[in-house]
Design an enzyme around this catalytic site. Structure first.
Site, PDB file in Angstrom:
ATOM      1  N   LYS A 183       1.107  -0.795  -0.351  1.00 39.62           N
ATOM      2  CA  LYS A 183       0.137   0.107  -0.331  1.00 39.62           C
ATOM      3  C   LYS A 183       0.629   1.082  -0.197  1.00 39.62           C
ATOM      4  CE  LYS A 183      -4.249   1.558   0.987  1.00 39.62           C
ATOM      5  NZ  LYS A 183      -4.253   2.438  -0.181  1.00 39.62           N
ATOM      6  N   LYS A 207       6.007   3.072   7.961  1.00 40.98           N
ATOM      7  CA  LYS A 207       4.911   3.607   8.262  1.00 40.98           C
ATOM      8  C   LYS A 207       3.417   2.738   8.595  1.00 40.98           C
ATOM      9  CE  LYS A 207       4.098   7.183   5.751  1.00 40.98           C
ATOM     10  NZ  LYS A 207       3.810   8.184   5.165  1.00 40.98           N
ATOM     11  N   LYS A 219       5.126   1.880  -3.169  1.00 41.26           N
ATOM     12  CA  LYS A 219       4.137   3.228  -4.083  1.00 41.26           C
ATOM     13  C   LYS A 219       4.520   2.997  -5.420  1.00 41.26           C
ATOM     14  CE  LYS A 219       4.164   7.120  -2.909  1.00 41.26           C
ATOM     15  NZ  LYS A 219       4.019   7.911  -1.116  1.00 41.26           N
ATOM     16  N   THR A 302      -4.923  12.670   5.914  1.00 39.67           N
ATOM     17  CA  THR A 302      -3.662  13.020   6.230  1.00 39.67           C
ATOM     18  C   THR A 302      -2.890  14.589   6.929  1.00 39.67           C
ATOM     19  OG1 THR A 302      -2.884  11.935   4.133  1.00 39.67           O
ATOM     20  CG2 THR A 302      -1.441  13.106   5.225  1.00 39.67           C
ATOM     21  N   ASN A 336      -2.573  19.465  -0.546  1.00 42.45           N
ATOM     22  CA  ASN A 336      -3.856  18.291   0.734  1.00 42.45           C
ATOM     23  C   ASN A 336      -3.226  17.986   1.643  1.00 42.45           C
ATOM     24  OD1 ASN A 336      -4.136  15.492   1.540  1.00 42.45           O
ATOM     25  ND2 ASN A 336      -5.494  15.590  -0.129  1.00 42.45           N
ATOM     26  N   SER A 482      -7.075   5.101   3.851  1.00 40.68           N
ATOM     27  CA  SER A 482      -7.168   4.244   3.441  1.00 40.68           C
ATOM     28  C   SER A 482      -7.363   2.729   3.567  1.00 40.68           C
ATOM     29  CB  SER A 482      -5.645   4.393   2.490  1.00 40.68           C
ATOM     30  OG  SER A 482      -6.307   4.933   1.502  1.00 40.68           O
TER      31      SER A 482
HETATM   32  P1  NAD Z   1       0.787  17.602  -3.517  1.00 42.28           P
HETATM   33  O1  NAD Z   1       0.861  17.930  -4.478  1.00 42.28           O
HETATM   34  O2  NAD Z   1      -1.661  18.096  -3.035  1.00 42.28           O
HETATM   35  O3  NAD Z   1       0.444  19.607  -2.768  1.00 42.28           O
HETATM   36  C1  NAD Z   1       2.328  19.485  -3.081  1.00 42.28           C
HETATM   37  C2  NAD Z   1       2.245  20.758  -2.183  1.00 42.28           C
HETATM   38  O4  NAD Z   1       3.911  20.846  -1.931  1.00 42.28           O
HETATM   39  C3  NAD Z   1       2.004  22.010  -3.655  1.00 42.28           C
HETATM   40  O5  NAD Z   1       1.199  22.720  -2.369  1.00 42.28           O
HETATM   41  C4  NAD Z   1       3.340  22.267  -4.560  1.00 42.28           C
HETATM   42  O6  NAD Z   1       3.514  23.724  -4.689  1.00 42.28           O
HETATM   43  C5  NAD Z   1       4.067  22.388  -3.029  1.00 42.28           C
HETATM   44  N1  NAD Z   1       5.931  21.900  -3.339  1.00 42.28           N
HETATM   45  C6  NAD Z   1       5.674  21.271  -4.406  1.00 42.28           C
HETATM   46  N2  NAD Z   1       7.617  20.345  -4.654  1.00 42.28           N
HETATM   47  C7  NAD Z   1       8.088  21.584  -3.562  1.00 42.28           C
HETATM   48  C8  NAD Z   1       8.770  22.338  -3.223  1.00 42.28           C
HETATM   49  N3  NAD Z   1       9.708  22.288  -3.641  1.00 42.28           N
HETATM   50  N4  NAD Z   1       9.449  23.827  -2.107  1.00 42.28           N
HETATM   51  C9  NAD Z   1       7.864  24.295  -2.037  1.00 42.28           C
HETATM   52  N5  NAD Z   1       6.982  23.378  -2.967  1.00 42.28           N
HETATM   53  C10 NAD Z   1       7.118  22.229  -2.677  1.00 42.28           C
HETATM   54  O7  NAD Z   1       0.784  16.764  -2.421  1.00 42.28           O
HETATM   55  P2  NAD Z   1       0.244  16.081  -0.866  1.00 42.28           P
HETATM   56  O8  NAD Z   1      -1.162  14.871  -1.206  1.00 42.28           O
HETATM   57  O9  NAD Z   1       0.086  17.332  -0.310  1.00 42.28           O
HETATM   58  O10 NAD Z   1       1.618  15.443  -0.377  1.00 42.28           O
HETATM   59  C11 NAD Z   1       2.348  16.301   0.361  1.00 42.28           C
HETATM   60  C12 NAD Z   1       3.311  15.664   0.656  1.00 42.28           C
HETATM   61  O11 NAD Z   1       2.657  14.814   1.773  1.00 42.28           O
HETATM   62  C13 NAD Z   1       4.421  14.436  -0.148  1.00 42.28           C
HETATM   63  O12 NAD Z   1       5.157  14.433   0.547  1.00 42.28           O
HETATM   64  C14 NAD Z   1       3.532  12.973   0.371  1.00 42.28           C
HETATM   65  O13 NAD Z   1       4.433  11.745  -0.651  1.00 42.28           O
HETATM   66  C15 NAD Z   1       2.962  13.333   1.694  1.00 42.28           C
HETATM   67  N6  NAD Z   1       2.160  12.339   1.942  1.00 42.28           N
HETATM   68  C16 NAD Z   1       1.223  12.643   1.531  1.00 42.28           C
HETATM   69  C17 NAD Z   1       0.082  11.554   1.803  1.00 42.28           C
HETATM   70  C18 NAD Z   1      -1.780  12.016   1.352  1.00 42.28           C
HETATM   71  O14 NAD Z   1      -2.536  11.512   1.791  1.00 42.28           O
HETATM   72  N7  NAD Z   1      -1.468  13.211  -0.032  1.00 42.28           N
HETATM   73  C19 NAD Z   1      -0.298  11.397   2.576  1.00 42.28           C
HETATM   74  C20 NAD Z   1       1.296  10.606   3.546  1.00 42.28           C
HETATM   75  C21 NAD Z   1       2.335  11.489   2.805  1.00 42.28           C
END
Ligand code: NAD
Length: 548
Positions: A183, A207, A219, A302, A336, A482
């Site tokens: 997952k 995790k 992943k 999250t 998100n 999830s």
């Molecule tokens: P997303 O695509 O919805 O948002 C990513 C955000 O990060 C955007 O605002 C983008 O502009 C910004 N960003 C990307 N690269 C950047 C950088 N180098 N400098 C500054 N800002 C930057 O993604 P998300 O789902 O919010 O995920 C964000 C992080 O959380 C990721 O590392 C992801 O692996 C982790 N994560 C997400 C989830 C989930 O449920 N969506 C769960 C666990 C972990």
């Protein structure tokens, strides 16, 4: 074909090889082939690895076998991989869309992730063989072709081997039996490569174990900038992705959203999987839209989960009434995770004083948007602004008085901020900016936002040492909900209400925080070490039990 001759040198490992389809592409030096290789584990005789790739240069095919990761990779010579980072428009060249700088960063990300796990294995005095099994991954690579995009787009899927062992004793996996599945989310981003996806899958393995879920680490990635695609192209990409990994989705790997993907795109995966199978498998993917098989609360899970854990941290420090009230927070990422954490923090009386993000301008240049407001932003207004912005950024936001743009590099260096939340990409807190951090707490929303070097440097401070709440603990809310979604999809019946889901999530995050906190105190180690140690111990136990 060269391939078969090369195969013979690995005869002992490759007991069966099938070529499913082969058709000639317009460029004569490239053959579009789809290969499925079954690599049998010699001693057990069970299937260990399946590799897939398209677009082989038949004049010089190489085959690379990595004994550590049990990976078999097929493709052009190494030079072709590394020296052609950007696909040539209008040709059949293999597309990587990744710069040399990104490539190095991703290698470092994987090296750091493996080193963190290895360090814990050493502390637990696990044997080399056990450490190797824990770090083992299997990789599937391929390409998709999206309407209107000339070049093929690389896709990756990585599943952890260690957790595969956990699943080996489970009953035969069927479409409707999701126990023991790998997952982890789908990352849709330009700088994705196999190393990023491997690192993230190992992170998911840790995790999932820490969260107590019966799931392996997994992943997948689509190596293209989704902001350069229309909504129709993104949907097409998700359909192609589903077709590419159809033999894994639902039976061995259940995707979910990650950077660049969202609930609507997960619903597309379910729909395409239904087209392929001829029947619906709702639990083949999670993080789907509400009303389309998704769980209430998954979108928020999250970010909200992080806030629940943070709330518990302050409660345990004695702030029992409104633990987060008055806290000043800076967040990297308006996506998100970042925006949902910000929304709940504001609701709980914290001041979200800064939010920063990154986007591409119309000339394809990287730009940062970073906003600051002394007494806290109106997060709901920021969220609306970002979702209506074509590049999904906070840049230019001035819908309230007192808000001002600040340089992005100041985001983590702000004075008068209690908590920083990196909720964007990996390796954002580095040895270059760690010494500028003044906040007392770092709550990691992103996966791997702190480099190993920065972690060491922050933890060895004698003064103003921040407490780091690690990603594997803080951002596990997404995979937990999830899992709730998988359970609901499997059992059917009335979907659980948002209140029930969020209450269960809060209960989960609080108890996991307590567990890690207690372990860290007892052993006098960091929260990151404690969280990783709890998980690795559990995985090693599962491997031993299965071997017995
Ligand atoms: P997303 O695509 O919805 O948002 C990513 C955000 O990060 C955007 O605002 C983008 O502009 C910004 N960003 C990307 N690269 C950047 C950088 N180098 N400098 C500054 N800002 C930057 O993604 P998300 O789902 O919010 O995920 C964000 C992080 O959380 C990721 O590392 C992801 O692996 C982790 N994560 C997400 C989830 C989930 O449920 N969506 C769960 C666990 C972990």
């Amino acid at each position: 074909m060269n391939f078969f001759r090369q195969k013979s040198c690995h005869e002992t490992f490759l007991l069966k090889t099938y070529i499913f389809s082969a058709d000639f592409a317009s460029n004569e030096i490239f053959l579009r082939v789809l290969i499925l290789v079954r690599l049998y584990k010699k001693e057990k005789g069970n299937v260990m690895q399946v590799g897939k790739i398209s677009c082989l240069n038949t004049s010089n095919i190489f085959q690379q076998r990595n004994t550590n990761t049990r990976e078999v990779r097929f493709g052009c010579p190494q030079d072709t991989f590394t020296k052609s980072p950007i696909a040539v428009k209008g040709s059949n060249a293999v597309s990587f869309g990744i710069t040399d700088v990104n490539k190095k960063e991703n290698e470092q990300f994987l090296a750091d992730t493996e080193a963190n796990i290895r360090k814990v294995c050493n502390r637990l005095k696990l044997s080399k063989a056990m450490t190797g099994r824990i770090l083992r991954t299997e990789t599937v690579e391929g390409e998709i072709k999206v309407t209107g995009i000339d070049t093929p787009i690389k896709c990756y899927l990585v599943m952890t081997g260690a957790a595969l062992d956990q699943a080996e004793n489970l009953p035969e996996l069927k479409d409707d039996n999701e126990d023991g599945l790998a997952k982890g989310g789908i990352r849709f981003a330009e700088n994705v490569d196999v190393n990023t996806i491997k690192a993230l899958s190992l992170d998911m393995m840790i995790k999932n174990a820490l969260a107590g879920l019966p799931l392996r680490g997994g992943k997948s990635g689509i190596a293209y900038d989704p902001t350069k695609l229309t909504a129709g192209q993104k949907e097409d990409a998700m359909r192609q992705y589903t077709r590419l990994f159809k033999d894994y989705i639902g039976t061995r790997y259940v995707p979910a959203p990650d950077m660049g993907t969202n609930a609507d795109l997960m619903s597309v995966v379910r729909d395409e999987f239904k087209n392929i199978k001829g029947y619906d498998v709702p639990g083949c993917v999670t993080g789907k839209a509400w009303g389309k098989g998704g769980s209430a609360g998954r979108t928020e899970a999250t970010g909200f989960g992080l806030v629940y854990a943070l709330e518990r941290a302050f409660e345990l420090q004695g702030k029992t009434k409104d633990p987060l009230k008055g806290l000043r927070v800076a967040i990297q990422g308006s996506g998100n995770v970042g925006i949902h954490a910000a929304l709940l923090l504001q609701e709980k009386g914290a001041h979200v004083v800064a939010i920063g993000d990154k986007y591409k301008d119309e000339n394809d240049n990287d730009k940062y948007g970073t906003i600051y407001k002394e007494d806290g932003l109106d997060v709901k207004a920021v969220k609306d602004y970002v979702s209506n912005h074509p590049q999904k950024t906070v840049d230019g936001y001035n819908n309230e008085s007192g808000v001002k743009p600040i340089p992005h590099e100041d985001l983590f260096a702000l004075d008068n901020v209690d908590v920083i939340i990196p909720a964007a990409a990996q390796h954002q807190i580095t040895e270059d900016n760690a010494d500028k951090i003044k906040a007392k707490y770092i709550a990691e929303g992103a996966n791997g936002p702190t480099t190993r070097g920065a972690d060491v440097s922050l933890n060895s401070r004698t003064e103003n040492k921040p407490e780091i709440y690690p990603d594997i603990l803080m951002n596990q809310g997404g995979v937990v909900v999830s899992y709730f979604e998988q359970v609901q999809n499997k059992n059917g019946g009335e979907p659980w209400s948002k209140q029930i889901v969020l209450d269960m999530l809060q209960e989960h995050m609080t108890s996991r925080y307590d567990k890690v906190h207690k372990y860290a105190k007892e052993k006098n180690i960091s929260m990151r070490e404690a969280a990783t140690e709890i998980a690795v111990e559990k995985i090693a136990r599962a491997i031993k039990n299965n071997a017995a």
